[in-house]
Scaffold this motif. Structure first.
Motif, PDB file in Angstrom:
ATOM      1  N   TYR A   1       1.297  -2.769   4.718  1.00 45.28           N
ATOM      2  CA  TYR A   1       2.649  -3.272   4.509  1.00 45.28           C
ATOM      3  C   TYR A   1       2.722  -4.746   4.875  1.00 45.28           C
ATOM      4  O   TYR A   1       1.902  -5.262   5.632  1.00 45.28           O
ATOM      5  CB  TYR A   1       3.651  -2.527   5.406  1.00 45.28           C
ATOM      6  CG  TYR A   1       3.832  -1.076   5.109  1.00 45.28           C
ATOM      7  CD1 TYR A   1       4.899  -0.632   4.326  1.00 45.28           C
ATOM      8  CD2 TYR A   1       2.952  -0.121   5.626  1.00 45.28           C
ATOM      9  CE1 TYR A   1       5.084   0.712   4.066  1.00 45.28           C
ATOM     10  CE2 TYR A   1       3.139   1.235   5.362  1.00 45.28           C
ATOM     11  CZ  TYR A   1       4.199   1.638   4.584  1.00 45.28           C
ATOM     12  OH  TYR A   1       4.386   2.967   4.323  1.00 45.28           O
ATOM     13  N   HIS A   2       3.750  -5.394   4.355  1.00 42.18           N
ATOM     14  CA  HIS A   2       4.110  -6.739   4.802  1.00 42.18           C
ATOM     15  C   HIS A   2       5.604  -6.918   4.547  1.00 42.18           C
ATOM     16  O   HIS A   2       6.022  -7.773   3.767  1.00 42.18           O
ATOM     17  CB  HIS A   2       3.303  -7.811   4.068  1.00 42.18           C
ATOM     18  CG  HIS A   2       3.347  -9.134   4.770  1.00 42.18           C
ATOM     19  ND1 HIS A   2       2.554  -9.423   5.867  1.00 42.18           N
ATOM     20  CD2 HIS A   2       4.120 -10.227   4.570  1.00 42.18           C
ATOM     21  CE1 HIS A   2       2.826 -10.637   6.288  1.00 42.18           C
ATOM     22  NE2 HIS A   2       3.775 -11.149   5.518  1.00 42.18           N
ATOM     23  N   CYS A   3       6.390  -6.064   5.169  1.00 40.73           N
ATOM     24  CA  CYS A   3       7.833  -6.109   4.912  1.00 40.73           C
ATOM     25  C   CYS A   3       8.612  -5.777   6.178  1.00 40.73           C
ATOM     26  O   CYS A   3       8.076  -5.200   7.122  1.00 40.73           O
ATOM     27  CB  CYS A   3       8.221  -5.153   3.793  1.00 40.73           C
ATOM     28  SG  CYS A   3       8.123  -3.431   4.263  1.00 40.73           S
TER      29      CYS A   3
ATOM     30  N   GLY B   1       2.349  -6.804   8.277  1.00 34.08           N
ATOM     31  CA  GLY B   1       0.995  -6.856   8.804  1.00 34.08           C
ATOM     32  C   GLY B   1       0.463  -5.548   9.344  1.00 34.08           C
ATOM     33  O   GLY B   1      -0.617  -5.521   9.945  1.00 34.08           O
ATOM     34  N   HIS B   2       1.163  -4.440   9.106  1.00 29.95           N
ATOM     35  CA  HIS B   2       0.764  -3.154   9.659  1.00 29.95           C
ATOM     36  C   HIS B   2       0.166  -2.224   8.594  1.00 29.95           C
ATOM     37  O   HIS B   2       0.427  -2.375   7.400  1.00 29.95           O
ATOM     38  CB  HIS B   2       1.968  -2.451  10.293  1.00 29.95           C
ATOM     39  CG  HIS B   2       2.432  -3.084  11.566  1.00 29.95           C
ATOM     40  ND1 HIS B   2       2.059  -2.635  12.806  1.00 29.95           N
ATOM     41  CD2 HIS B   2       3.241  -4.152  11.791  1.00 29.95           C
ATOM     42  CE1 HIS B   2       2.614  -3.378  13.745  1.00 29.95           C
ATOM     43  NE2 HIS B   2       3.341  -4.313  13.143  1.00 29.95           N
ATOM     44  N   GLU B   3      -0.613  -1.272   9.063  1.00 25.99           N
ATOM     45  CA  GLU B   3      -1.030  -0.128   8.254  1.00 25.99           C
ATOM     46  C   GLU B   3      -0.364   1.110   8.833  1.00 25.99           C
ATOM     47  O   GLU B   3      -0.172   1.210  10.044  1.00 25.99           O
ATOM     48  CB  GLU B   3      -2.543   0.055   8.278  1.00 25.99           C
ATOM     49  CG  GLU B   3      -3.319  -0.979   7.490  1.00 25.99           C
ATOM     50  CD  GLU B   3      -4.791  -0.607   7.373  1.00 25.99           C
ATOM     51  OE1 GLU B   3      -5.249   0.282   8.130  1.00 25.99           O
ATOM     52  OE2 GLU B   3      -5.486  -1.207   6.534  1.00 25.99           O
ATOM     53  N   ALA B   4      -0.017   2.066   7.955  1.00 24.94           N
ATOM     54  CA  ALA B   4       0.643   3.280   8.436  1.00 24.94           C
ATOM     55  C   ALA B   4       0.395   4.430   7.472  1.00 24.94           C
ATOM     56  O   ALA B   4       0.117   4.223   6.282  1.00 24.94           O
ATOM     57  CB  ALA B   4       2.141   3.054   8.600  1.00 24.94           C
ATOM     58  N   VAL B   5       0.514   5.627   8.008  1.00 24.04           N
ATOM     59  CA  VAL B   5       0.322   6.844   7.221  1.00 24.04           C
ATOM     60  C   VAL B   5       1.542   7.094   6.340  1.00 24.04           C
ATOM     61  O   VAL B   5       2.684   6.861   6.756  1.00 24.04           O
ATOM     62  CB  VAL B   5       0.093   8.052   8.152  1.00 24.04           C
ATOM     63  CG1 VAL B   5       0.179   9.365   7.384  1.00 24.04           C
ATOM     64  CG2 VAL B   5      -1.256   7.934   8.847  1.00 24.04           C
ATOM     65  N   VAL B   6       1.288   7.563   5.113  1.00 22.47           N
ATOM     66  CA  VAL B   6       2.358   7.983   4.206  1.00 22.47           C
ATOM     67  C   VAL B   6       2.052   9.397   3.739  1.00 22.47           C
ATOM     68  O   VAL B   6       0.961   9.654   3.207  1.00 22.47           O
ATOM     69  CB  VAL B   6       2.471   7.052   2.975  1.00 22.47           C
ATOM     70  CG1 VAL B   6       3.640   7.486   2.097  1.00 22.47           C
ATOM     71  CG2 VAL B   6       2.625   5.602   3.402  1.00 22.47           C
TER      72      VAL B   6
END
Length: 238
Positions: free
Chosen positions: A156-158, A130-135
């Motif tokens: 993401y959902h992991c 349930g998160h968003e993050a920088v790659v």
């Protein structure tokens, strides 16, 4: 006709499983795409995936047959079939590579039960569900070319990723890790020399509102189209 196999155990409870066919439908305006769901229990049979222009191993693990998923990833890798693995697909593609290329035959996934030092895929210290993050993307990599940027924010959902202790083994045998989070954790893997082999821990199918396919998805479909065109040309010449 561009035939794409979605390898995974289809469920209405998995958001990605409704998103992915809809995103491929959007691309039908420019490409003639035919999509088939292949349950992991069937994917272990090479005939089940014969003739596909592309293989997308979709989220939704634990799979009913992890061995079937691993067999599908191996076929895509060895036969040069364009391959996209997202979330669980990323994890099982890395298992396949470790077992069949790196001679790490006992490589395991923690989601199926603890295996000590043999765990290649481990529970993340902090779940990404349930998160968003920088790659951050490696310069000159396939993922950077597809996105046209050195940095991206993804969904993401992991809750599982690669064990740091085994990364050098995968690198030594040719796997390239081309996307990392701010802490340096692996988020993208690709295989140089393959027509299209891309595995992302993030889920490009969850980007936006589902009306505009992510560049990763568009790139995968283009690669599948190129394979189909090449196959049709060879058939016509023969």
């Amino acid at each position: 006709m561009i035939s794409i196999a979605l390898v995974g155990d289809r469920s209405p409870a998995v958001r990605a499983h409704t998103r992915i066919p809809a995103l491929l439908d959007v691309l039908r305006d420019s490409e003639d795409i035919d999509v088939y769901w292949i349950p992991t229990q069937d994917a272990g049979d090479a005939d089940a995936l014969r003739g596909f222009s592309g293989i997308w191993m979709v989220p939704g693990s634990p799979y009913r047959s992890p061995e079937g998923a691993i067999a599908a990833a191996r076929l895509a890798r060895t036969a040069g079939i364009p391959f996209l693995g997202t979330c669980g697909g990323f994890q099982h593609a890395m298992l396949e590579f470790a077992r069949n290329v790196c001679d790490f035959g006992d490589a395991q996934h923690a989601e199926y039960g603890e295996a000590g030092d043999d765990e290649l895929v481990v529970a993340l210290a902090c779940s990404l569900a349930g998160h968003e993050a920088v790659v951050d993307l490696e310069p000159g990599s396939l993922i950077e070319r597809l996105l046209g940027a050195a940095r991206t924010v993804e969904r993401y959902h992991c809750s599982y990723g690669l064990a740091a202790a085994h990364l050098d083994l995968l690198r030594a045998h040719g796997m390239r890790f081309t996307g990392h989070d701010d802490a340096g954790e692996v988020r993208v893997a690709e295989l140089p020399g393959h027509p299209f082999y891309l595995a992302t821990l993030f889920q490009p199918e969850l980007a936006g509102d589902g009306s505009d396919p992510h560049p990763v998805i568009r790139g995968f479909v283009r690669a599948a189209a190129a394979r189909q065109e090449s196959s049709s040309l060879r058939t016509a010449i023969a």
